[in-house]
Each structure stands twice: as C-alpha cells, then as structure tokens.
Design an enzyme around this catalytic site. Sequence first.
Site, PDB file in Angstrom:
ATOM      1  N   ASP A 105      70.850 -53.488  27.740  1.00 27.87           N
ATOM      2  CA  ASP A 105      70.628 -54.901  27.974  1.00 27.87           C
ATOM      3  C   ASP A 105      71.829 -55.435  28.755  1.00 27.87           C
ATOM      4  OD1 ASP A 105      69.349 -57.647  27.130  1.00 27.87           O
ATOM      5  OD2 ASP A 105      71.502 -57.776  26.678  1.00 27.87           O
ATOM      6  N   GLU A 137      60.739 -62.739  27.952  1.00 21.62           N
ATOM      7  CA  GLU A 137      60.003 -63.154  29.143  1.00 21.62           C
ATOM      8  C   GLU A 137      59.843 -62.009  30.142  1.00 21.62           C
ATOM      9  OE1 GLU A 137      63.082 -66.482  28.626  1.00 21.62           O
ATOM     10  OE2 GLU A 137      62.591 -64.655  27.505  1.00 21.62           O
ATOM     11  N   LYS A 206      57.014 -47.568  16.958  1.00 18.42           N
ATOM     12  CA  LYS A 206      56.263 -48.317  17.953  1.00 18.42           C
ATOM     13  C   LYS A 206      57.099 -48.645  19.186  1.00 18.42           C
ATOM     14  CE  LYS A 206      54.461 -51.639  15.274  1.00 18.42           C
ATOM     15  NZ  LYS A 206      53.556 -52.709  14.815  1.00 18.42           N
TER      16      LYS A 206
END
Length: 442
Positions: A105, A137, A206
């Site tokens: 990130d 987003e 997941k």
Amino acid sequence: MQNLNKETVYSLVQVKGTWKRKAGQNVKQDTKGRVSAAKIYESSSSNGTTWTVVSPITFTYTVTQTKNLLDPSNDTLLLGHIRDAQQLESIRSSTKPMKRFIVMDEVVYNLYGSQVTDYLEARNVLYKILPLPTTEENKCMEMVLKILEEVQRFGIDRRTEPIIAIGGGVCLDTVGLAASLYRRRTPYIRVPTTLLSYIDASVGAKTGVNFANCKNKLGTYIAPVAAFLDRSFIQTIPRRHISNGLAEMLKMALMKHRGLFELLETQGEFLLNSKFQSAMVLEEDLIDPASVSTRIAIETMLEELAPNLWEDDLDRLVDFGHLISPELEMKVLPALLHGEAVNIDMAYMVYVACEMGLITEPEKFRIICCMLGLELPVWHQDCTFALVQKSLCCRLQHSGGLLRMPLPTGLGIAEIFNDINEETLFRAYEKWCDELNSGSPQ
C-alpha cells in the site's frame, strides 16, 4: 428415464510417472506406486457412460504472530512459509539469491518502504516493490491487472517465489486475487499493517475486488501460504483505524467469546490509547490486553473459517455485521470505513435480537455502550429500512433462499436464524432509530 448399471469405483495409482486406474475403493498404501486420495466413479446407462471425479483438495497455510519482522536477522518474511526442514536447509545453504515481488500500500510504503528495502538488500534478495493506492475506491480488476503486468515483467517462479502483500485488507484481498489468477495459482504471503486486516483479512482464504458497484463481487477462495502478523505496524495507523479493526474483534466477541467482550468493554479505551503495543501493559495485573485480545480474535476466527474455507456451509457466524453493511458501505463510499459499516449493521442486529427476545434490554444496552466506548458509530442516516430490505433480499438470493442471520442469544453466544418476519425487523428498526439517531442511547 435412465437405466443405470452398477457403479464401479476406481482408485488411482502412479507408477513411474504414469497414473493408472485400479478397481476398488481401498487400494493399500503399500501398493507399488503412489496412491492418490482421488477416486473415479464410473457408471453406465442406456444414454451413455458417466464418470464422477472426487478429488480432495487440501489447503495448508500458517498464521504466525511475530516480532521485528523487518529486522534483517529475522528470516520469517522470506522463509517462514516453508515447513519442510530439508527444503529450508537447502535454501539457507544455497548461494543463489532469493527473488521476491512485493506489493505495498502506498501509505505503508511511505512509512516502511525504506525498512523493507534495507531488509531485502541486507539479505541479498532480488526484488521489485510495487507501491499502489489500495483504497476501497480503487479495489477493482484494473488494479489486479496492473499487479499482474508487473509480475509478468519481473518474472517469478510460481512454486518457490511467493508474491508478498504488505498493507491493509484491500491490499491483501487484491494481491491475493492477482496471485490466484497468475499461472492459475501462485503462492502469496500476507503481511497485515492495520488492526482490521490483522484479525480478519489475513487469517482467511478469501480474495476479491469490487465489481458492478458491489463489494467483493469478484474473488476466489485461495489461502495464502502464510500470514505474518507483527503488531508493531499498528502503532502508525490513525486512531479511527484502530476503532475500525475493533469492530471485527467485537463481532467475534459477541458471537463466540464472552471473555473477549468483557475485555473490550473494560479495556477498549486502553487498547485505543496504546494502539495494541505490548510495551504498554496494565500495571495492576500485568496482563497484556493487546496480546490476549488479538490471540482470542484470531483463534475464534480460525475456528469458524478452517472447517469451511470454501463456504460450502452458508450458515456462518462470521457473517454477523455483514448482511447490511456491504450495501451501506458501497452507498456512502468513502464516508464509512469497513469496520464502521459492520458495526452499524451489528448495532441494528442487536436491536433485532432484543426484539425477538434473544437478549435482554440490559444486555443490549451493554453492547451499545461497548461499541461507543470503542469509538464506533452505532447508527447512520443512510441505513434506511429500504436499504435493510434490499440487503436482506439479496441475502436470500445468494444464500439458498434462507436468511441465515447470525444473532446474539446472549453475550458471547449466538445462533443462526431464518424465520424472522418483516414486522419484527421494522419494530427493531424503529426502536434503533428512536434510541440511537443522535449517536448514543436516548
């Protein structure tokens, strides 16, 4: 109507690189050759022959709480996923440099990028670091493809050179999906840097991204080879993001562990102030609330996930707080963080549980007060009853026609419910709005 003949069961045995069928359910393991756990069931009818393949798939992954992950003397980041002692020794004695592709990130990169670089260079690793703006987003297939293009350009061995994701839940989910797609399944490692990803995204299987304005609509069930959890990362995240993670911890407390609920109830402010750093402990009894709470949260999460990694069973306690929150979160994006939306969902569901007589008014009040003590929102103006109805309608469509609604039946205990009428939901909604629309109990 088909007229089926008797079914024949075949085991599979590999001899000198070739697999052969061998009739019989129980072929002995001492049979010459390698015996697979897979079976082929053959049956014939007047319409033709049918082969049914049963092939057990086992996922093995480790979740490791560690310290000083970026200390060059600590080889966990590079080798902690390897469980075979002989393979580990071979790599350690090899003169060939290791190779790693790392996605970080971009906010985390600004904080820790130089430390990651120093670590890799100190250990003579050939590396590529890709910083990305992994926000909710931007959680989309375009970002997945960006990662895959860079992986292809860099070049990795899909067996021995796992992709490493360092960041919050969006980063871990997105990189996991990219890894699961590259060469159909490339190993990857998760390093969570937020409290939410530490106790939630990092411990499951997941992966996913948002699609068609729906949260995590695209994804896979592919576990990382390992998740390495170092709480020191949490000290650099804002206080709001600590609260965000506490919501998922509270979820597990309400569903499964009264002791964890009571710890959050009494030590929530301390955990917020200390940012889960063990150096700060309670002097009166020397317990470390950060260590205790994270361990319980991870253990209870793994108890629920491990037997049901692919969600074959749709009755899942871990879905508490996730029936309405996906719709709400996407509707107001980016106003609410994931854990905040989850907590609003949980707060309403606590009112539903109370309306059904599953918990008492005092228990409801304790739970809401605990949420507020963790600095979490308990109501939102955009969570309308129409949104509740839409969310539960989608739940019915995707859960085999049943609501499968997890609800607390006490503090730290819960059950799954299907028969909940709309009148009960609406009465609970009205009380929820009347009592909490100011942000605190009236």
